[in-house]
Design an enzyme around this catalytic site. Structure first.
Site, PDB file in Angstrom:
ATOM      1  CG  ASN A  10      38.980  46.367  31.771  1.00  0.00           C
ATOM      2  OD1 ASN A  10      38.183  45.644  31.022  1.00  0.00           O
ATOM      3  ND2 ASN A  10      40.635  45.924  31.166  1.00  0.00           N
ATOM      4  CG  HIS A  97      48.275  47.578  41.787  1.00  0.00           C
ATOM      5  ND1 HIS A  97      47.681  48.215  39.826  1.00  0.00           N
ATOM      6  CD2 HIS A  97      48.729  48.156  41.922  1.00  0.00           C
ATOM      7  CE1 HIS A  97      47.724  49.017  39.482  1.00  0.00           C
ATOM      8  NE2 HIS A  97      48.790  49.674  40.538  1.00  0.00           N
ATOM      9  NE  ARG A 104      48.822  39.831  36.821  1.00  0.00           N
ATOM     10  CZ  ARG A 104      48.213  40.239  36.207  1.00  0.00           C
ATOM     11  NH1 ARG A 104      47.330  41.566  36.940  1.00  0.00           N
ATOM     12  NH2 ARG A 104      47.272  40.150  35.864  1.00  0.00           N
TER      13      ARG A 104
HETATM   14  C1  DQA Z   1      45.720  45.234  38.573  1.00  0.00           C
HETATM   15  C2  DQA Z   1      46.734  44.948  38.332  1.00  0.00           C
HETATM   16  C3  DQA Z   1      46.634  45.478  36.252  1.00  0.00           C
HETATM   17  O1  DQA Z   1      48.144  45.317  35.624  1.00  0.00           O
HETATM   18  C4  DQA Z   1      45.488  45.306  35.172  1.00  0.00           C
HETATM   19  O2  DQA Z   1      45.099  45.682  34.542  1.00  0.00           O
HETATM   20  C5  DQA Z   1      43.949  45.677  36.050  1.00  0.00           C
HETATM   21  C6  DQA Z   1      44.040  45.366  37.774  1.00  0.00           C
HETATM   22  C7  DQA Z   1      44.907  44.914  39.740  1.00  0.00           C
HETATM   23  O3  DQA Z   1      44.561  45.714  40.848  1.00  0.00           O
HETATM   24  O4  DQA Z   1      45.979  44.145  40.356  1.00  0.00           O
HETATM   25  O5  DQA Z   1      43.247  45.570  35.081  1.00  0.00           O
HETATM   26  O6  DQA Z   1      45.166  46.609  38.656  1.00  0.00           O
END
Ligand code: DQA
Length: 137
Positions: A10, A97, A104
């Site tokens: 994603n 991240h 979160r």
């Molecule tokens: C992420 C945090 C993850 O929990 C999430 O599923 C993502 C992006 C971040 O870069 O903040 O897709 O890795």
């Protein structure tokens, strides 16, 4: 110095995906700015939505590159296979991240990557990647 930025599922949708969490810049445009800022580094980029492709990429570069900057995205919280791959290679891995996953949902507080990572940088937006590159200099 050869460094790979490896993004998981994603993250190809950055720019339009939940901009209140991840900002409104595409990764492609951010990567261009990183390439020009760190022009002395041979910086590669790979993104996949597929767990096995991420594992194969880690194995492919993990004995020759100087560093991997890994945002395994949702797989961070689920993938024993990616965590094992990080432990199996010689190249140091920095886990990054964009968001501060600890602020979160609880399922995002778990990382299968961290035990094998050299370090973790999170919560600085896209700048997390910049800070990770600097850690290799
Ligand atoms: C992420 C945090 C993850 O929990 C999430 O599923 C993502 C992006 C971040 O870069 O903040 O897709 O890795």
């Amino acid at each position: 110095m050869k460094i790979l930025i490896l993004n998981g599922p994603n993250l190809n949708l950055l720019g339009t995906r939940e901009p209140e969490v991840y900002g409104d810049q595409t990764f492609e445009s951010y990567f261009k700015s990183l390439k020009s800022k760190f022009s002395e580094i041979d910086l590669d980029y790979f993104q996949s939505n597929i767990e096995g492709e991420i594992i194969s990429k880690i194995q492919e570069v993990g004995f020759s590159f100087d560093g991997i900057i890994l945002n395994a995205a949702a797989y961070t919280h689920t993938s024993v296979g990616i965590g094992d791959a990080v432990k199996a290679i010689d190249t140091p891995v920095i886990e990054v991240h964009i968001s501060n996953t600890h602020q979160r949902e609880e399922f995002r507080h778990i990382s299968y990557i961290s035990p094998g990572a050299k370090g973790v940088i999170l919560g600085f937006g896209l700048q997390s990647y910049d800070l990770a590159i600097q850690s290799f200099l």
